[in-house]
Design a protein around this motif. Sequence first.
Motif, mmCIF file in Angstrom:
data_model
loop_
_atom_site.group_PDB
_atom_site.id
_atom_site.type_symbol
_atom_site.label_atom_id
_atom_site.label_comp_id
_atom_site.label_asym_id
_atom_site.label_seq_id
_atom_site.Cartn_x
_atom_site.Cartn_y
_atom_site.Cartn_z
ATOM 1 N N ALA A 197 -29.192 -10.845 -15.537
ATOM 2 C CA ALA A 197 -27.439 -11.034 -16.111
ATOM 3 C C ALA A 197 -27.019 -9.695 -16.835
ATOM 4 C CB ALA A 197 -27.477 -12.413 -16.517
ATOM 5 N N ASP A 198 -28.025 -8.992 -17.697
ATOM 6 C CA ASP A 198 -27.802 -8.469 -18.899
ATOM 7 C C ASP A 198 -28.188 -7.069 -17.763
ATOM 8 O OD1 ASP A 198 -27.208 -6.963 -20.893
ATOM 9 O OD2 ASP A 198 -28.890 -6.479 -20.997
ATOM 10 N N ALA A 199 -28.661 -6.417 -16.887
ATOM 11 C CA ALA A 199 -28.699 -5.450 -16.020
ATOM 12 C C ALA A 199 -27.690 -5.262 -14.922
ATOM 13 C CB ALA A 199 -30.191 -6.040 -14.770
ATOM 14 N N ASN A 200 -27.098 -7.179 -14.527
ATOM 15 C CA ASN A 200 -25.364 -6.342 -14.157
ATOM 16 C C ASN A 200 -24.769 -6.689 -14.340
ATOM 17 O OD1 ASN A 200 -27.207 -7.273 -11.399
ATOM 18 N ND2 ASN A 200 -28.146 -9.329 -11.488
ATOM 19 N N GLY A 201 -24.622 -6.195 -14.910
ATOM 20 C CA GLY A 201 -23.573 -6.042 -16.194
ATOM 21 C C GLY A 201 -22.811 -7.976 -16.574
ATOM 22 N N ALA A 202 -23.287 -9.171 -16.812
ATOM 23 C CA ALA A 202 -22.849 -10.120 -16.907
ATOM 24 C C ALA A 202 -24.218 -10.890 -17.506
ATOM 25 C CB ALA A 202 -22.346 -11.376 -15.919
ATOM 26 N N LEU A 203 -23.062 -11.750 -18.684
ATOM 27 C CA LEU A 203 -23.824 -12.474 -19.626
ATOM 28 C C LEU A 203 -23.684 -14.025 -19.417
ATOM 29 C CD1 LEU A 203 -24.416 -9.685 -22.581
ATOM 30 C CD2 LEU A 203 -25.984 -10.611 -20.733
#
Length: 209
Positions: A197-203
């Motif tokens: 999620a962090d790598a995709n820009g969402a948390l």
Amino acid sequence: MSRVMGPLAFYRQYAASGSDFLTMYHCALLPLYYIFGLLYIVFKALILNPPCLQCFLSTLRFETDASFPGCSPRERMAFAKHWYSTVPRQPQYQQIRSRFTHLPERSLWVERFAIAYPLLVLPPQAQSAVFDEEHQEWHLVASWWSPHFAAGWLVVGERPDQNGWMIAGEFQCWFFLKWFYKWLLVRVLESYVDQMADANGALPPAELR
């Protein structure tokens, strides 16, 4: 579940998978891939999942969502087929230390679990895997004789409501070890999902059910 290989076919493919392994990992890990694989087999057959005592084992079921990029099932599947392959990862995903790889020509799924990176990353291990074209999902089976720490099955693919990616399955274990398996699953999957999620820009908060 889709049909998977028997022991003899599996071991032939597992023995030959070293060439695929070297496309993903450093050559120094290759001996550990086979040494720990043998240890997993012996330890499961004698202690963790003895075939003669299967009826006395408990079942641990689990399900978790994964934050895969894509606005539609087709886009998420396109990402998944690339993500679960042996191709190098894109820069934004290189911090994700767990790796799950499908070797379709060998019907194998090779995994490397990061439990507490960089303190504890398990050597890669393998189980049977096939891609179900009809349902567009991967079916994984870790038998008691497979070089994998667990015995059970997993399904990896789109959620039934077509609203995101999902990892679900069940493991067999002694009832007094269920806490340990659950702890291990939480450590591995929640860390993996949160890093994705962090790598995709969402948390979004990871949740193991």
